[in-house]
Design an enzyme around this catalytic site. Structure first.
Site, PDB file in Angstrom:
ATOM      1  N   GLU A   6       0.843  -1.198   0.000  1.00  0.00           N
ATOM      2  CA  GLU A   6       0.000   0.000   0.000  1.00  0.00           C
ATOM      3  C   GLU A   6       0.882   1.253   0.000  1.00  0.00           C
ATOM      4  OE1 GLU A   6      -2.377   1.643  -0.693  1.00  0.00           O
ATOM      5  OE2 GLU A   6      -4.165   1.271   0.470  1.00  0.00           O
ATOM      6  N   ASP A   7       0.346   2.343  -0.515  1.00  0.00           N
ATOM      7  CA  ASP A   7       1.103   3.598  -0.458  1.00  0.00           C
ATOM      8  C   ASP A   7       1.061   4.207   0.936  1.00  0.00           C
ATOM      9  OD1 ASP A   7      -1.629   4.118  -0.659  1.00  0.00           O
ATOM     10  OD2 ASP A   7      -1.432   5.702  -2.152  1.00  0.00           O
TER      11      ASP A   7
ATOM     12  N   ASP B 297      -3.840   5.589   6.451  1.00  0.00           N
ATOM     13  CA  ASP B 297      -4.311   6.821   7.077  1.00  0.00           C
ATOM     14  C   ASP B 297      -5.257   6.413   8.207  1.00  0.00           C
ATOM     15  OD1 ASP B 297      -4.649   9.724   7.111  1.00  0.00           O
ATOM     16  OD2 ASP B 297      -6.529   9.453   6.061  1.00  0.00           O
TER      17      ASP B 297
ATOM     18  N   PHE C 211      -1.809  15.938   4.909  1.00  0.00           N
ATOM     19  CA  PHE C 211      -2.054  15.407   3.574  1.00  0.00           C
ATOM     20  C   PHE C 211      -0.775  15.464   2.751  1.00  0.00           C
ATOM     21  CE2 PHE C 211      -3.646  15.145  -0.738  1.00  0.00           C
ATOM     22  CZ  PHE C 211      -4.483  14.053  -0.599  1.00  0.00           C
TER      23      PHE C 211
ATOM     24  N   ARG D 106       0.670  12.393  -8.773  1.00  0.00           N
ATOM     25  CA  ARG D 106       1.232  11.042  -8.653  1.00  0.00           C
ATOM     26  C   ARG D 106       2.625  10.944  -9.278  1.00  0.00           C
ATOM     27  NH1 ARG D 106      -2.972   7.771  -6.869  1.00  0.00           N
ATOM     28  NH2 ARG D 106      -5.015   8.171  -7.749  1.00  0.00           N
TER      29      ARG D 106
END
Ligand code: IMP
Ligand code: MG
Length: 183
Positions: free
Chosen positions: A103-104, A107, A157, A170
């Site tokens: 996963e990136d 959160d 963020f 991205r």
């Protein structure tokens, strides 16, 4: 070194540069190569955000392994909704396998909790989560599967290196954090 970038209406400042990211990924891969020695894990990357991380990680993995990609969409703007709208591409060959979910970012953890529930239904022999980024302060659920974390970051963020802000950012080589953000 690049300075601030603008994505849509927001300004972002450098958080992690590409060399730091690459070094950390090499170390994560060394750890995985050791931990999964003599096994044949199945890496499942979560699109879209993890595409660069997965590519760079896999170049450093020297295990016999397979790779699959699932796509999950759930996220809008800069605050996590936690509701998964869609999941596509879950591989059928999970039963009895050692699964590593790539996963990136974790959160709230709600997306990963959903993915894990779907994977457990298919009876894997083990499941670990490998996330480049982790926001410990934002986590809303328990995630004992989260074994490999690249960087713990503040609850802000971020964009770049695969991560987007409403579709953009991205393709940035570094990871940036929003300078001011209304949640
Ligand atoms: P969670 O369900 O709240 O853990 O959010 C998971 C997904 O939201 C991640 O896979 C990302 O796609 C996205 N996300 C969470 N935080 C950020 C961020 O700071 N920047 C960009 N995307 C994010
Ligand atoms: Mg993601």
């Amino acid at each position: 070194m690049e300075t601030n970038v603008q994505v849509h209406d927001k300004e972002f400042e450098l958080l992690l540069d590409e060399d730091a990211i690459a070094k950390r990924i090499r170390l994560m891969a060394i750890q995985l190569n050791v931990d999964y020695e003599n096994r044949n894990p199945l890496f499942i990357a979560v699109l879209n955000g993890s595409f660069l991380f997965m590519a760079d990680l896999m170049k450093e993995i020297n295990l016999p392994c397979e790779t699959e990609f699932i796509k999950v969409s759930s996220y809008h703007g800069t605050s996590s909704s936690g509701s998964v709208k869609d999941m596509m591409g879950m591989p059928a060959n999970i039963k009895g396998r050692d699964i590593i979910i790539v996963e990136d970012i974790i959160d709230s953890g709600l997306t990963m909790q959903y993915i894990l529930a779907e994977i457990y239904k298919l009876e894997p022999s083990s499941v670990a989560v490998c996330s480049l980024l982790f926001k410990p302060e934002a986590l809303k659920v328990e995630l004992p599967e989260l074994t490999y974390v690249g960087f713990e970051i503040p609850n802000e963020f971020v964009v770049g290196y695969g991560l987007d802000y409403d579709g953009l950012g991205r393709n940035l080589n570094h990871i940036y954090r929003a300078i001011s953000i209304e949640k």
